[in-house]
Design an enzyme around this catalytic site. Structure first.
Site, PDB file in Angstrom:
ATOM      1  N   SER A  18     -34.497  59.865  51.002  1.00 34.62           N
ATOM      2  CA  SER A  18     -35.618  59.443  51.842  1.00 34.62           C
ATOM      3  C   SER A  18     -35.292  58.083  52.445  1.00 34.62           C
ATOM      4  CB  SER A  18     -36.898  59.330  50.998  1.00 34.62           C
ATOM      5  OG  SER A  18     -37.931  58.691  51.704  1.00 34.62           O
ATOM      6  N   TYR A  78     -41.957  56.360  43.827  1.00 38.14           N
ATOM      7  CA  TYR A  78     -41.136  57.247  44.657  1.00 38.14           C
ATOM      8  C   TYR A  78     -39.899  56.503  45.157  1.00 38.14           C
ATOM      9  CZ  TYR A  78     -39.935  60.387  48.549  1.00 38.14           C
ATOM     10  OH  TYR A  78     -39.288  61.222  49.420  1.00 38.14           O
TER      11      TYR A  78
END
Length: 654
Positions: free
Chosen positions: A529, A542
């Site tokens: 990501s 995250y």
């Protein structure tokens, strides 16, 4: 639709869907009235045929073939017969079966030609003529093996004429040595009754019943199949392998002596789909088996000019070597049926294989080559025949990646915990496939045992793994005060730990493959990501896992580079159309709104506009954007340990 044609379609489906009667779409069916004959066209399967799958022929024009004098030269004769069939064909877009004339001269409305396993067990035996007389008496016609096409037609024509002269009735049954059976009647019900009676009589005559029990695939398969796949692929393009094992297969894979009984083709179908020669592999251990495979397969290719389609591995089972996944399924079905036929033949004096002359005719016959290739819609693309595992591909971003790779010819394993969504996605994507396949395997990426099972099952169904995409991930926004230790651990286990578990499970397979293919590379790609490249406010759990993932990528890359395994991460920007962001209840737009992550935002749309504005390209990242990065990473051989941003310019590496 004509009612008689409806009945023909129904009986075609009944037998075409039953593997006891027909394999690989073989056999054919027909109906005729005084003027026309409807017969299954070449390239259509009985199991799925509809009205458009039948050729329709003018019977008056067909009669020419029965009386015309053809050349004694086989090639010229068969070409002329094919042209005369075409002249009689009123549906030129569909090629009629080569057995059309034979169907035409049988004195019944319906003809159903099949290759039932039990019947072929009798017809491919040494004592076939004696047994036919014993089991059926004089009410049937038996034809010793005759090359198919016009030659067979004339042999049947003469036998029918002789039968009619001696009997007051027409025969309902024609048996063809090493080929199959024709059953004819004026109603489909009568045909069904006849077939039921035939199988019952043969079953009753067996000295030993067919006994097929399920057997678990031996663990050694995982240490052998990936290497066999690379050995086979070294002679041609990348192959697909698939293994099948049961008690009957193992009966003939216990020794070279047992293998002899199934080492030669018994029927034309075996030649068409499996070729005429097969390889038996044995050895005291895995290394010895693979060493034998290198020699045996090299000798085979040198002698025959193509890779073998069938391998019998001692104690392991039947292995299909296909140009694609669809071909593997056909090879396994056809050859397993051949094993059953040989086993049944033991009750009737042993197996009676085809001769070299008969084999050569089938192998070079234009009609069979046409049947072999008709409708062979092979896949192609940038990842043709590559086996790709994608975790978390049941929906969302992973599903989008899978779809793009399917369209480029890959075999895809959808590894996901969501069984309902995973199966539905696999079914949908298989609708896009040509000769490739999409398979769902239920997988929990947080459990090492589940991942090991995933790898094993993939090897059993496809032969190896070329690319593993660690895509499964979860995201739950929250600031330091609100994030619970339990949620933090949950996110970390999936977003960070699971990447290690995946790599640990798949790396040995890729090492084995590359050991037997000096020019091959394996690829492991983590879908990371942009949050793995830059911190994310109120999203630290995250981002922390993704930052750690890049550390794993670099470390894995250093460790696996000597084995020609490349390890890279792709760091996408936000996929705003996927459920991760757009789900109205749990999506990130809603989560970020509730968490106050975007100052001043009052609606989900405010949050959306804010995030779009962060990317210079003013767009989110799509699965198709990521797939382009996947292609780059797997096609080059000088890039490993990288974290490749695909963010529309939102993250720029310095």
């Amino acid at each position: 639709m004509n009612k008689n044609l409806e009945k023909l379609i129904d009986i075609s489906h009944k037998y075409g869907k039953d593997s006891r009667y027909v394999i690989a779409g073989g056999g054919n069916t027909s109906f005729k009235d005084k003027k026309k004959l409807w017969i299954k066209a070449s390239g259509y399967a009985l199991a799925t045929i509809d009205e458009d799958g039948f050729s329709v022929l003018d019977r008056d024009k067909l009669k020419l073939i029965a009386t015309k004098k053809y050349s004694v030269n086989p090639a010229e004769r068969e070409e002329d017969v094919k042209n005369d069939l075409a002249t009689a064909n009123t549906t030129p877009e569909r090629r009629p079966s080569v057995e059309t004339s034979l169907h035409d001269i049988i004195d019944y409305d319906y003809v159903v030609h099949l290759h039932p396993t039990l019947v072929n067990g009798l017809l491919c035996s040494n004592n076939v003529e004696k047994q036919v007389n014993t089991i059926f008496g004089k009410d049937v016609i038996y034809i010793p093996y005759t090359d198919p096409g016009y030659t067979l037609f004339k042999a049947v024509q003469k036998s029918l004429d002789d039968f009619r002269k001696k009997n007051s009735k027409h025969p309902n049954i024609i048996l063809l040595q090493n080929h199959g059976i024709f059953v004819a009647a004026d109603t489909v019900k009568k045909i069904e009754d006849i077939y039921d009676g035939i199988l019952a009589k043969i079953e009753k005559s067996l000295l030993m019943k067919l006994n097929v029990k399920n057997v678990n695939i031996d663990d050694n398969a995982e240490q052998i199949l990936p290497a066999l796949r690379m050995i086979a692929s070294s002679f041609d393009k990348l192959k697909t392998l698939k293994i099948r094992v049961n008690s009957l297969i193992l009966k003939y894979a216990t020794s070279a002596k047992a293998f002899v009984k199934i080492s030669q083709p018994l029927t034309p179908d075996a030649i068409v789909y499996c070729k005429s020669k097969y390889v038996y592999l044995s050895g005291k251990d895995n290394e010895a088996i693979l060493k034998s495979a290198q020699k045996e397969m090299n000798d085979y290719v040198t002698k025959n000019g193509h890779t073998p389609k069938v391998l019998l591995v001692e104690g392991l089972g039947l292995v299909a070597v296909g140009d694609n996944a669809r071909e593997c399924d056909t090879i396994l079905d056809v050859f397993e049926d051949a094993i059953k036929v040989a086993d049944v033949a033991q009750s009737f004096g042993g197996e009676h294989p085809m001769t070299k002359k008969q084999i050569d005719f089938i192998d070079t016959w234009e009609v069979e080559n046409y049947r072999r290739h008709i409708g062979d819609d092979k896949n192609s693309g940038r990842v043709e025949n590559k086996n790709i595992v994608i975790t978390g591909a049941a929906q969302g971003f992973g599903e989008g990646i899978a779809e793009s790779l399917v369209r480029e010819g890959a075999n895809i394993i959808i590894a996901d915990l969501n069984e309902t969504a995973g199966k539905a996605t696999a079914e949908r994507l298989n609708g896009l496939c040509k000769s490739n396949r999409v398979i769902f395997i239920k997988t929990d990426v947080t459990e090492a045992e589940s991942l090991n099972s995933l790898v094993s099952e993939t090897i059993h169904k496809l032969g190896g793994i070329d690319l593993f995409i660690s895509n499964a991930g979860v995201l739950k926004a929250g600031n330091i005060a609100d994030m619970t230790p339990e949620d933090f651990e949950f996110l970390t286990k999936i977003n960070y730990n699971a990447y290690f578990y995946c790599t640990k499970a798949v790396a040995p397979v890729m090492k084995l493959q590359n050991a037997y293919s000096p020019d091959n590379y394996g690829d492991i790609i983590q879908i990371n990501s942009k949050s793995g490249l830059r911190g994310s406010k109120a999203n630290f759990a995250y981002a922390g896992g993704k930052f750690g993932g890049i550390g794993l990528t670099q470390s894995f890359a250093l460790e696996l580079a000597p084995f020609r395994i490349k390890v890279n991460s792709i760091c996408p920007g936000n996929y705003y159309e996927g459920p991760l962001w757009a789900d109205p209840k749990n999506g990130l737009f809603k989560q970020y709104l509730d968490a106050g992550k975007v100052p001043g935002a009052k609606t989900v749309e405010d949050v959306r506009k804010y995030y779009l504005s962060q990317a210079p390209m003013n767009k989110g990242t799509t699965p198709q954007d990521v797939v382009k990065a996947v292609f780059y990473l797997i096609e080059q051989t000088c890039e490993t340990g990288q974290a490749l941003p695909v963010t529309g310019g939102q993250i720029m590496l310095s």
